[in-house]
Write a protein that holds these residues in place. Sequence first.
Motif, mmCIF file in Angstrom:
data_model
loop_
_atom_site.group_PDB
_atom_site.id
_atom_site.type_symbol
_atom_site.label_atom_id
_atom_site.label_comp_id
_atom_site.label_asym_id
_atom_site.label_seq_id
_atom_site.Cartn_x
_atom_site.Cartn_y
_atom_site.Cartn_z
ATOM 1 N N GLY A 416 0.817 -1.228 0.000
ATOM 2 C CA GLY A 416 0.000 0.000 0.000
ATOM 3 C C GLY A 416 0.842 1.267 0.000
ATOM 4 N N ASN A 417 2.108 1.138 -0.409
ATOM 5 C CA ASN A 417 3.024 2.288 -0.351
ATOM 6 C C ASN A 417 2.969 3.097 -1.668
ATOM 7 O OD1 ASN A 417 5.282 3.988 -0.349
ATOM 8 N ND2 ASN A 417 6.451 2.576 0.963
ATOM 9 N N VAL A 418 2.238 4.224 -1.625
ATOM 10 C CA VAL A 418 2.011 5.012 -2.847
ATOM 11 C C VAL A 418 3.318 5.611 -3.366
ATOM 12 C CG1 VAL A 418 0.837 7.050 -3.802
ATOM 13 C CG2 VAL A 418 -0.386 5.520 -2.246
ATOM 14 N N ASP A 419 4.137 6.165 -2.458
ATOM 15 C CA ASP A 419 5.409 6.782 -2.888
ATOM 16 C C ASP A 419 6.277 5.794 -3.642
ATOM 17 O OD1 ASP A 419 5.140 9.341 -2.071
ATOM 18 O OD2 ASP A 419 5.873 8.952 -0.035
ATOM 19 N N GLN A 420 6.443 4.646 -3.023
ATOM 20 C CA GLN A 420 7.297 3.625 -3.629
ATOM 21 C C GLN A 420 6.748 3.232 -5.010
ATOM 22 O OE1 GLN A 420 6.925 -0.298 -1.978
ATOM 23 N NE2 GLN A 420 9.150 -0.552 -1.854
ATOM 24 N N PHE A 421 5.429 3.095 -5.113
ATOM 25 C CA PHE A 421 4.818 2.701 -6.387
ATOM 26 C C PHE A 421 5.071 3.753 -7.471
ATOM 27 C CE2 PHE A 421 1.463 2.813 -9.542
ATOM 28 C CZ PHE A 421 1.433 1.496 -9.975
ATOM 29 N N VAL A 422 4.717 5.000 -7.180
ATOM 30 C CA VAL A 422 4.830 6.008 -8.253
ATOM 31 C C VAL A 422 6.299 6.208 -8.654
ATOM 32 C CG1 VAL A 422 2.654 7.211 -7.797
ATOM 33 C CG2 VAL A 422 4.742 8.027 -6.701
ATOM 34 N N GLN A 423 7.187 6.099 -7.684
ATOM 35 C CA GLN A 423 8.604 6.290 -8.041
ATOM 36 C C GLN A 423 9.125 5.145 -8.908
ATOM 37 O OE1 GLN A 423 10.257 6.998 -4.154
ATOM 38 N NE2 GLN A 423 9.275 9.006 -4.050
ATOM 39 N N SER A 424 8.770 3.919 -8.551
ATOM 40 C CA SER A 424 9.307 2.818 -9.361
ATOM 41 C C SER A 424 8.659 2.793 -10.754
ATOM 42 C CB SER A 424 9.192 1.472 -8.645
ATOM 43 O OG SER A 424 7.857 1.069 -8.611
ATOM 44 N N VAL A 425 7.360 3.123 -10.828
ATOM 45 C CA VAL A 425 6.729 3.108 -12.154
ATOM 46 C C VAL A 425 7.197 4.302 -12.994
ATOM 47 C CG1 VAL A 425 4.532 3.022 -13.403
ATOM 48 C CG2 VAL A 425 4.777 1.781 -11.276
ATOM 49 N N GLN A 426 7.561 5.386 -12.309
ATOM 50 C CA GLN A 426 8.130 6.527 -13.042
ATOM 51 C C GLN A 426 9.402 6.100 -13.788
ATOM 52 O OE1 GLN A 426 6.671 9.620 -13.430
ATOM 53 N NE2 GLN A 426 8.213 9.589 -15.056
ATOM 54 N N LEU A 427 10.219 5.325 -13.118
ATOM 55 C CA LEU A 427 11.454 4.848 -13.769
ATOM 56 C C LEU A 427 11.121 4.012 -15.006
ATOM 57 C CD1 LEU A 427 13.656 3.770 -10.684
ATOM 58 C CD2 LEU A 427 13.883 5.822 -12.111
ATOM 59 N N ALA A 428 10.100 3.169 -14.855
ATOM 60 C CA ALA A 428 9.693 2.316 -15.990
ATOM 61 C C ALA A 428 9.148 3.172 -17.131
ATOM 62 C CB ALA A 428 8.647 1.310 -15.527
ATOM 63 N N GLN A 429 8.375 4.205 -16.775
ATOM 64 C CA GLN A 429 7.823 5.085 -17.817
ATOM 65 C C GLN A 429 8.963 5.823 -18.532
ATOM 66 O OE1 GLN A 429 5.818 8.681 -16.652
ATOM 67 N NE2 GLN A 429 4.188 8.437 -18.182
ATOM 68 N N ASP A 430 9.944 6.300 -17.752
ATOM 69 C CA ASP A 430 11.087 6.999 -18.364
ATOM 70 C C ASP A 430 11.820 6.067 -19.325
ATOM 71 O OD1 ASP A 430 10.469 9.187 -16.854
ATOM 72 O OD2 ASP A 430 12.002 8.828 -15.327
ATOM 73 N N GLU A 431 11.961 4.825 -18.918
ATOM 74 C CA GLU A 431 12.734 3.890 -19.733
ATOM 75 C C GLU A 431 11.982 3.425 -20.993
ATOM 76 O OE1 GLU A 431 13.904 0.353 -17.567
ATOM 77 O OE2 GLU A 431 14.653 -0.603 -19.399
ATOM 78 N N HIS A 432 10.697 3.128 -20.836
ATOM 79 C CA HIS A 432 9.992 2.471 -21.946
ATOM 80 C C HIS A 432 9.067 3.358 -22.759
ATOM 81 C CE1 HIS A 432 11.316 -1.555 -20.854
ATOM 82 N NE2 HIS A 432 11.109 -1.231 -19.594
ATOM 83 N N ILE A 433 8.668 4.512 -22.180
ATOM 84 C CA ILE A 433 7.641 5.294 -22.880
ATOM 85 C C ILE A 433 8.150 6.654 -23.338
ATOM 86 C CG2 ILE A 433 5.373 6.414 -22.577
ATOM 87 C CD1 ILE A 433 4.596 3.993 -20.853
ATOM 88 N N LYS A 434 8.963 7.291 -22.502
ATOM 89 C CA LYS A 434 9.371 8.672 -22.847
ATOM 90 C C LYS A 434 10.438 8.694 -23.931
ATOM 91 C CE LYS A 434 7.749 11.139 -18.958
ATOM 92 N NZ LYS A 434 8.010 12.195 -18.002
#
Length: 434
Positions: A416-434
């Motif tokens: 249920g850790n929102v910070d951890q989730f958004v930060q790790s998915v941000q890395l994935a978005q930077d790598e695969h989408i941006k």
Amino acid sequence: MNLKRLSILTALFMALLLIAAACGSEEAAQDEEGTEATGDVSEGELEIFSWWTGAGEEAGLLALIELFEEKHPDVKVINAAVAGGAGTNAQAVLASRMQGDDPPGTFQIHGGAALNTGWAAAGKMEPLNDLYEEEGWTEKFPEDLINLVQTDGQIYSVPVNIHRSNVLWYNVAIFEEHGLTAPTTFDEFFDVADQLQAAGVTPLALGDRGEWTATHLLESVLLGTLGADKYNQLWTGDLDFDSAEVREAMENFKQMLAYINEDHAARNWQDAAQMVANGEAAMNVMGDWAAGYFTADLNLEPNKDFGWVAPPETSGLFMVITDTFGLPTGVEDPEVVKDFLRVLGSVEGQDTFNPLKGSIPARVDADVSKYNEYGQKTIQEFNESVLTPTLAHNSAAPAGFVQQINQAVNVFVSSGNVDQFVQSVQLAQDEHIK
Ligand code: GAL
């Protein structure tokens, strides 16, 4: 036996052989005429690869294969389905076969990123523009759908269906017994869930033994919280995962997870849907293959045994999943594969498959009367809704991103850790989408 009888028998046998040979060549001649007349009677072998095995998954496929076999009795069909919802196992098997230059004749692939940034981009699929032309399909499939199966004007697969991802299923008897109305907003959802919980009923069924199902629930929560435009911006990189909007969605998701069954990690999607079917839980968010499971497998009736609404704040929005089949490069018998695609792309093929699968036809000219109340309503809603691509079923984002978000979602379900989730998915978005 004397010699005379033997020679009479031999003569008779020879005569029979001659008659049989003559009949055979007559049949062959008829077959040839048939081939010329219809242009679609083929011979050979056809391997069909999918993840449609077992409950709620295979009835449509088997009916489609039967239809194909009626039309092509000389083709040997090999049903090479690999079990596991959303292709969790099948996609790995497919990847190793494709990489080893051992493609199946044809395989299930989602329209969108899965096809376009996957096997099509890797040069492993044949364009099917000629087949589309011959069959008049550019007029028969909605443009939005064709866009999901093409890159730079090359069309790489044929949609057999349209599934809706954002559906909230509920047990009609439980709702009636507790005097509840199906929720359409987050506030209503939490209110209904509180009342159910107070009455000792599990409000929401989840079966996240396969890691995709929690992501499946999350995509509806993202869509409902963000709306279609911002949801779409996640996949163009215009909206960050580490943003106020996604944080708000994750808070909604977290609150919903407070209402799920304790044994969620031990169940698959069918087990979770079954909890709603047999009254062990009140609601479940799942794609409409659940409708196929409820009706074709469990013999339940729409609007009587089970009801449905769009999950909170997603009415008027339709999260699209399309199962498609194409022609991999290097298959032994491309003509046989094309014949199969012709059948699955035909009105008859689509109306054979979809009423059993719970999906709606991809073609615009299918026979609506073949669909139950759920299907008819969904055909209508598809035409009236804003369409968005599914994340969990690989249309919105490339496979590498989906893998990473699946992992993050599974961690989130227990932390249920929102910070951890958004930060790790941000890395994935930077790598695969941006
Ligand atoms: C989806 C697929 C559906 C259904 C579901 C559950 O990815 O598009 O047809 O099979 O998985 O396995």
